[in-house]
Design a protein around this motif. Structure first.
Motif: not given
Length: 331
Positions: A267-280
């Motif tokens: 229930d909050f606006t999406m903001e993706v941490p760099m750690e999970y972008v890199a891991r993906t």
């Protein structure tokens, strides 16, 4: 595999597999721009705040590397504050000595260590043939009043030696509460005027276009350095050689995070941490290496699988209360 497809190094030695690489992000670019601006304008201290796992430590490393390249006459020091740091003067100055790579960080009295810090930092600046010292304090929300006072002493001593010290406090949003409390007293307001003049929020990825800069770096960063093996090509050579680029995947990757975000009912606006972008991205490249083909494409299903395996949803479940508090506070 045909000879033309033989890779120059074993996958186990690749920086992406070992997570020993750096790529830029819009947040890192904004942070570096602010650091350079503070140096140009003579702003001696700034607060850079963001959530845990947002990539702040990584950003410090990236900024340090750029400063060494672009401002070689500036000395740079990074201090990492431990959990529950001691309020011992001797231990604090010992930590500074260790950060400055002094040969004897743990020996001597508090005064002896303090004097060695002054000498060592002045030596670092002299070696750089300049008159500026840039100090990054990681996990700066852990600093106590005594630590700020000792840093002020260091700044004063370096000023007496003709050295200008710039301090960047990099930490979690709670450091803003400390800044507010310091402003309430005449005795501590000078800490704000010295170390907390400017402030910058360190963001995660907030839109699909934010991903382009980082994704493009995988398409252009090479290993070995200077070779014709960009990271993307190393793992997906046939696809890369026929036009596949991660940069063009920004919408597909964003959609995968968005779908995971909605499934989790956050229930909050999406903001993706760099750690999970890199891991993906790491998962998508490594796991599909054996599927490489001229017509290979990372499908929505493959991106969804990589996002799921990155533990993005589980991590944000842990941070849910923090995001809700942010919305309430208007951060």
């Amino acid at each position: 595999m045909p000879d033309s497809l033989k890779r120059p190094v074993d996958p186990s030695a690749h920086p992406l597999v070992n997570r020993a690489y750096m790529v830029p992000t819009p947040a890192i670019a904004a942070m570096y721009s602010r650091v350079r601006q503070c140096i140009r304008r003579g702003v001696a201290g700034a607060v850079i705040y963001g959530h845990t796992r947002w990539g702040k430590t990584y950003a410090i490393r990236y900024c340090v590397r750029l400063l060494h390249l672009e401002l070689p006459r500036v000395a740079v020091l990074t201090i990492g504050m431990p959990r529950n740091p001691s309020r011992s003067e001797a231990l604090f100055f010992g930590m500074l000595l260790e950060s400055a790579r002094h040969g004897r960080p743990d020996s001597g009295t508090a005064l002896q260590r303090r004097l060695r810090v002054y000498h060592k930092l002045a030596e670092l600046v002299e070696r750089a043939a300049g008159n500026k010292l840039i100090v990054f304090v990681d996990e700066a929300q852990r600093l106590e009043l005594e630590h700020y006072e000792w840093l002020r002493d260091v700044q004063d001593e370096l000023e007496r030696r003709g050295v200008r010290m710039f301090t960047f406090l990099v930490g979690q949003p709670g450091i803003l509460n400390r800044k507010s409390s310091f402003r309430q007293s005449v005795d501590t307001s000078q800490i704000v005027s010295r170390f907390m003049v400017d402030e910058l929020r360190f963001d995660g990825f907030r839109a699909a276009d934010d991903l382009k800069m980082s994704l493009a770096a995988y398409d252009t960063s090479t290993f070995p350095d200077g070779s014709d093996w960009p990271y993307t090509r190393y793992f997906l050579q046939r696809a890369f050689d026929t036009g596949f680029r991660l940069e063009k995947q920004h919408l597909a990757l964003w959609d995968a995070f968005d779908a995971a975000h909605r499934r989790a009912r956050f229930d909050f606006t999406m903001e993706v941490p760099m750690e999970y972008v890199a891991r993906t991205i790491e998962i998508a490249l490594v796991e599909n290496m054996s599927h490489d083909a001229m017509d290979f494409a990372l499908s929505p299903a493959l991106w969804a699988q990589a996002v799921d395996e990155s533990n993005y949803v589980a991590a944000l479940e842990d941070l849910r209360i923090i995001f809700v508090d942010d919305v309430s506070a208007g951060l």
